[in-house]
Design a protein around this motif. Structure first.
Motif, PDB file in Angstrom:
ATOM      1  N   ARG A  98       0.828  -1.209   0.000  1.00  0.00           N
ATOM      2  CA  ARG A  98       0.000   0.000   0.000  1.00  0.00           C
ATOM      3  C   ARG A  98       0.861   1.257   0.000  1.00  0.00           C
ATOM      4  O   ARG A  98       0.565   2.224  -0.703  1.00  0.00           O
ATOM      5  CB  ARG A  98      -0.940  -0.005   1.199  1.00  0.00           C
ATOM      6  N   VAL A  99       1.916   1.222   0.798  1.00  0.00           N
ATOM      7  CA  VAL A  99       2.840   2.357   0.829  1.00  0.00           C
ATOM      8  C   VAL A  99       3.479   2.540  -0.548  1.00  0.00           C
ATOM      9  O   VAL A  99       3.582   3.663  -1.058  1.00  0.00           O
ATOM     10  CB  VAL A  99       3.892   2.165   1.944  1.00  0.00           C
ATOM     11  N   ALA A 100       3.893   1.440  -1.162  1.00  0.00           N
ATOM     12  CA  ALA A 100       4.502   1.522  -2.501  1.00  0.00           C
ATOM     13  C   ALA A 100       3.520   2.134  -3.497  1.00  0.00           C
ATOM     14  O   ALA A 100       3.908   2.955  -4.337  1.00  0.00           O
ATOM     15  CB  ALA A 100       4.950   0.138  -2.964  1.00  0.00           C
ATOM     16  N   GLY A 101       2.260   1.764  -3.409  1.00  0.00           N
ATOM     17  CA  GLY A 101       1.253   2.333  -4.301  1.00  0.00           C
ATOM     18  C   GLY A 101       1.110   3.835  -4.120  1.00  0.00           C
ATOM     19  O   GLY A 101       1.012   4.587  -5.097  1.00  0.00           O
ATOM     20  N   ALA A 102       1.126   4.291  -2.878  1.00  0.00           N
ATOM     21  CA  ALA A 102       1.013   5.726  -2.608  1.00  0.00           C
ATOM     22  C   ALA A 102       2.235   6.470  -3.143  1.00  0.00           C
ATOM     23  O   ALA A 102       2.106   7.553  -3.739  1.00  0.00           O
ATOM     24  CB  ALA A 102       0.853   5.967  -1.109  1.00  0.00           C
ATOM     25  N   TYR A 103       3.411   5.878  -2.964  1.00  0.00           N
ATOM     26  CA  TYR A 103       4.617   6.529  -3.478  1.00  0.00           C
ATOM     27  C   TYR A 103       4.677   6.479  -5.006  1.00  0.00           C
ATOM     28  O   TYR A 103       5.218   7.386  -5.637  1.00  0.00           O
ATOM     29  CB  TYR A 103       5.881   5.939  -2.862  1.00  0.00           C
ATOM     30  N   SER A 104       4.104   5.453  -5.607  1.00  0.00           N
ATOM     31  CA  SER A 104       4.033   5.389  -7.065  1.00  0.00           C
ATOM     32  C   SER A 104       3.251   6.588  -7.597  1.00  0.00           C
ATOM     33  O   SER A 104       3.655   7.235  -8.569  1.00  0.00           O
ATOM     34  CB  SER A 104       3.378   4.077  -7.487  1.00  0.00           C
TER      35      SER A 104
END
Length: 146
Positions: A98-104
């Motif tokens: 989820r964090v990776a998605g937000a940073y993407s």
């Protein structure tokens, strides 16, 4: 026809979303730390510390973009009850996804230093997710984007 948001507004919105993801990650790692196997407790503590630092950096970035940083919720609903070390590991991998998605999203919206920091955070979250899960994904941060 609705005008598209300015680049600054897109970056601010994405930074606020990444900040919200970091707030949730800090909360989630509190639960993970309580349930993680002894062999992975240090890894959970390090991840928690990383998310606290990134949360604080994002709060500064939001202010730099002219916004008021989104506050943390008093509590977050977990996707399932975390009873075992295996549950904690699965939750850690999901949080990192989820964090990776937000940073993407932030990588796409930001420019300059903030974009580089978001790309670094995306990469680090993908590595942590792979470690918790035992396997990586082809395009971290994009698995839920369809």
């Amino acid at each position: 026809m609705k005008p598209s948001p300015s680049p600054t507004n897109r970056a601010l919105d994405a930074a606020q979303s990444a900040l919200a993801a970091e707030h949730a990650a800090v909360y989630g790692y509190g639960v993970i730390g309580a349930r993680a196997a002894a062999a992975r407790a240090n890894e959970a503590r390090e991840a928690h510390g990383t998310h606290v630092a990134r949360r604080d950096a994002l709060a500064r970035a939001v202010r730099d973009l002219g916004g008021a940083p989104r506050a943390a919720e008093p509590a977050y609903a977990l996707p399932y009850e975390v009873r075992t070390a295996a549950d904690a590991e699965r939750l850690a991998a999901e949080i990192e996804d989820r964090v990776a998605g937000a940073y993407s999203d932030l990588v796409r919206a930001a420019e300059g230093r903030l974009r580089r920091e978001a790309a670094d955070a995306l990469s680090a979250a993908a590595v942590r997710a792979a470690r918790w899960r035992g396997v990586g994904v082809a395009f971290p941060g994009l698995t839920e984007k369809r």
